[in-house]
Design an enzyme around this catalytic site. Structure first.
Site, PDB file in Angstrom:
ATOM      1  N   GLY A   1       0.858  -1.173   0.000  1.00 57.34           N
ATOM      2  CA  GLY A   1       0.000   0.000   0.000  1.00 57.34           C
ATOM      3  C   GLY A   1       0.892   1.219   0.000  1.00 57.34           C
ATOM      4  O   GLY A   1       1.798   1.318  -0.822  1.00 57.34           O
ATOM      5  N   GLU A   2       0.700   2.074   0.961  1.00 55.94           N
ATOM      6  CA  GLU A   2       1.522   3.273   1.064  1.00 55.94           C
ATOM      7  C   GLU A   2       2.014   3.377   2.506  1.00 55.94           C
ATOM      8  O   GLU A   2       1.215   3.579   3.418  1.00 55.94           O
ATOM      9  CB  GLU A   2       0.681   4.490   0.642  1.00 55.94           C
ATOM     10  CG  GLU A   2       1.413   5.793   0.678  1.00 55.94           C
ATOM     11  CD  GLU A   2       2.756   5.736  -0.028  1.00 55.94           C
ATOM     12  OE1 GLU A   2       2.803   5.379  -1.222  1.00 55.94           O
ATOM     13  OE2 GLU A   2       3.773   6.022   0.632  1.00 55.94           O
ATOM     14  N   SER A   3       3.326   3.213   2.675  1.00 56.50           N
ATOM     15  CA  SER A   3       3.863   3.110   4.036  1.00 56.50           C
ATOM     16  C   SER A   3       3.658   4.379   4.856  1.00 56.50           C
ATOM     17  O   SER A   3       3.460   4.306   6.071  1.00 56.50           O
ATOM     18  CB  SER A   3       5.353   2.743   3.986  1.00 56.50           C
ATOM     19  OG  SER A   3       6.072   3.699   3.226  1.00 56.50           O
TER      20      SER A   3
ATOM     21  N   CYS B   1       6.260  -5.179   0.430  1.00 56.36           N
ATOM     22  CA  CYS B   1       6.388  -3.853  -0.171  1.00 56.36           C
ATOM     23  C   CYS B   1       6.258  -2.763   0.913  1.00 56.36           C
ATOM     24  O   CYS B   1       7.162  -2.616   1.721  1.00 56.36           O
ATOM     25  CB  CYS B   1       5.379  -3.719  -1.310  1.00 56.36           C
ATOM     26  SG  CYS B   1       5.860  -2.456  -2.486  1.00 56.36           S
TER      27      CYS B   1
ATOM     28  N   ARG C   1      12.712   3.918  -0.387  1.00 46.40           N
ATOM     29  CA  ARG C   1      11.343   3.945  -0.935  1.00 46.40           C
ATOM     30  C   ARG C   1      11.378   4.264  -2.418  1.00 46.40           C
ATOM     31  O   ARG C   1      12.136   5.128  -2.846  1.00 46.40           O
ATOM     32  CB  ARG C   1      10.492   4.997  -0.226  1.00 46.40           C
ATOM     33  CG  ARG C   1       9.959   4.528   1.105  1.00 46.40           C
ATOM     34  CD  ARG C   1       9.061   5.575   1.738  1.00 46.40           C
ATOM     35  NE  ARG C   1       7.830   5.771   1.006  1.00 46.40           N
ATOM     36  CZ  ARG C   1       7.323   6.967   0.698  1.00 46.40           C
ATOM     37  NH1 ARG C   1       7.959   8.069   1.019  1.00 46.40           N
ATOM     38  NH2 ARG C   1       6.188   7.048   0.048  1.00 46.40           N
TER      39      ARG C   1
ATOM     40  N   ILE D   1       5.737  -3.040  -7.502  1.00 51.66           N
ATOM     41  CA  ILE D   1       4.902  -1.849  -7.710  1.00 51.66           C
ATOM     42  C   ILE D   1       5.454  -0.722  -6.837  1.00 51.66           C
ATOM     43  O   ILE D   1       5.323  -0.767  -5.617  1.00 51.66           O
ATOM     44  CB  ILE D   1       3.429  -2.123  -7.346  1.00 51.66           C
ATOM     45  CG1 ILE D   1       2.892  -3.312  -8.157  1.00 51.66           C
ATOM     46  CG2 ILE D   1       2.574  -0.877  -7.588  1.00 51.66           C
ATOM     47  CD1 ILE D   1       1.517  -3.797  -7.723  1.00 51.66           C
ATOM     48  N   ARG D   2       6.099   0.238  -7.461  1.00 55.12           N
ATOM     49  CA  ARG D   2       6.752   1.319  -6.710  1.00 55.12           C
ATOM     50  C   ARG D   2       7.484   0.718  -5.495  1.00 55.12           C
ATOM     51  O   ARG D   2       7.330   1.149  -4.355  1.00 55.12           O
ATOM     52  CB  ARG D   2       5.719   2.354  -6.256  1.00 55.12           C
ATOM     53  CG  ARG D   2       5.124   3.132  -7.421  1.00 55.12           C
ATOM     54  CD  ARG D   2       3.832   3.839  -7.056  1.00 55.12           C
ATOM     55  NE  ARG D   2       3.897   4.469  -5.755  1.00 55.12           N
ATOM     56  CZ  ARG D   2       4.243   5.731  -5.534  1.00 55.12           C
ATOM     57  NH1 ARG D   2       4.574   6.508  -6.534  1.00 55.12           N
ATOM     58  NH2 ARG D   2       4.248   6.212  -4.339  1.00 55.12           N
TER      59      ARG D   2
ATOM     60  N   HIS E   1       5.242  -8.373  -4.537  1.00 51.27           N
ATOM     61  CA  HIS E   1       3.898  -8.761  -4.089  1.00 51.27           C
ATOM     62  C   HIS E   1       3.596 -10.217  -4.411  1.00 51.27           C
ATOM     63  O   HIS E   1       2.910 -10.503  -5.404  1.00 51.27           O
ATOM     64  CB  HIS E   1       2.855  -7.879  -4.785  1.00 51.27           C
ATOM     65  CG  HIS E   1       2.858  -6.466  -4.321  1.00 51.27           C
ATOM     66  ND1 HIS E   1       2.120  -6.023  -3.245  1.00 51.27           N
ATOM     67  CD2 HIS E   1       3.535  -5.393  -4.781  1.00 51.27           C
ATOM     68  CE1 HIS E   1       2.322  -4.738  -3.062  1.00 51.27           C
ATOM     69  NE2 HIS E   1       3.187  -4.314  -3.980  1.00 51.27           N
TER      70      HIS E   1
ATOM     71  N   GLU F   1       1.459 -12.011  -3.176  1.00 46.75           N
ATOM     72  CA  GLU F   1       0.001 -12.230  -3.101  1.00 46.75           C
ATOM     73  C   GLU F   1      -0.682 -11.965  -4.446  1.00 46.75           C
ATOM     74  O   GLU F   1      -1.832 -12.331  -4.632  1.00 46.75           O
ATOM     75  CB  GLU F   1      -0.616 -11.363  -1.989  1.00 46.75           C
ATOM     76  CG  GLU F   1      -0.669  -9.866  -2.255  1.00 46.75           C
ATOM     77  CD  GLU F   1       0.667  -9.149  -2.033  1.00 46.75           C
ATOM     78  OE1 GLU F   1       1.704  -9.836  -1.851  1.00 46.75           O
ATOM     79  OE2 GLU F   1       0.688  -7.907  -2.062  1.00 46.75           O
TER      80      GLU F   1
HETATM   81  N1  GLN Z   1       5.970   3.052  -2.549  1.00 50.60           N
HETATM   82  C1  GLN Z   1       5.109   2.558  -1.509  1.00 50.60           C
HETATM   83  C2  GLN Z   1       5.563   3.081  -0.150  1.00 50.60           C
HETATM   84  O1  GLN Z   1       6.468   3.813  -0.058  1.00 50.60           O
HETATM   85  C3  GLN Z   1       5.086   1.054  -1.481  1.00 50.60           C
HETATM   86  C4  GLN Z   1       4.358   0.529  -2.679  1.00 50.60           C
HETATM   87  C5  GLN Z   1       3.667  -0.796  -2.480  1.00 50.60           C
HETATM   88  O2  GLN Z   1       3.416  -1.245  -1.371  1.00 50.60           O
HETATM   89  N2  GLN Z   1       3.272  -1.385  -3.565  1.00 50.60           N
HETATM   90  O3  GLN Z   1       4.961   2.744   0.831  1.00 50.60           O
END
Ligand code: GLN
Length: 208
Positions: free
Chosen positions: A51-53, A83, A112, A145-146, A185, A187
């Protein structure tokens, strides 16, 4: 005799919760969503999804979950971060927000979004290192993913897989006693090796 299934919590504040739940059920685990401190009671493992940390860090604090999870992870609760979840477990975070917090349970530095704009998100593979994920077996499909880039590993953290067909890239799966982390990921693909490894950690952990 069949072993009783472990109950694993999935942090459900933000991120790809559903995909982890499905993957965990496939490896025979009972799943519980964790949204508030009371949800931690009785779990034998915890997944921190992608997700987004920075957002997750904020929501962990506002929900009152940060402190009890930090204590549980330090006390031995089997915990698996993917992630953003791995970023929440790393000892050092580069290019994070200054107020972003981590449980500091994996001896590594992550940057990140560290794969840069060319490879911001990509489907690659990860080669297992050592026996935990089956060295010499087929590489794991790996959706990034990012993704965070692991730039340094030290202390008790063990590298279980590296990016690339022949494992020539950065570490992408790490384990340190009760903590497992993946920069990609697992999952989101149908290869269940990483979740199976974690289910085994949860069953063996003896945590209640
Ligand atoms: N770039 C996201 C972060 O800094 C991580 C991306 C992800 O969980 N797919 O949290």
């Amino acid at each position: 005799m069949e072993e009783p299934a472990a109950t694993v919590g999935v942090l459900a504040l933000q991120g790809d919760v559903l995909e982890h739940e499905a993957a965990l059920r496939e490896v025979g685990v009972v799943v519980r969503r964790v949204r508030r401190p009371a949800d931690l009671a009785g779990i034998e493992g915890l997944v921190l999804p992608g997700g987004e940390s920075t957002t997750m860090s904020k929501l962990l604090e506002s929900s009152g979950l940060f402190a009890p999870i930090a204590e549980a992870v330090a006390g031995g609760l089997p915990t698996f971060g993917t992630c953003a979840g791995l970023i929440l477990l790393a000892a050092k975070v580069e290019d994070g927000r200054p107020d972003q917090r981590s449980f500091a349970a994996l001896d590594c530095t992550v940057r990140r979004n560290g794969y840069g704009s060319q490879r911001f998100s990509f489907e690659g593979v990860a080669a297992p290192v050592g026996d935990a994920l089956g060295a010499g077996k087929a590489p794991l499909p790996a959706v990034f993913i990012r993704a965070p880039l692991v730039t340094e590993v030290w202390g008790d953290a063990e590298v279980l897989a590296r990016e690339g067909q022949d494992g020539g890239g950065a570490p992408v799966v790490l384990r340190q006693s009760n903590v497992l982390g993946a920069t990609f990921h697992p999952e989101l693909t149908s290869d269940r090796r990483v979740h199976r490894l974690f289910a085994g950690m949860a069953r063996a952990g003896g945590w209640r």
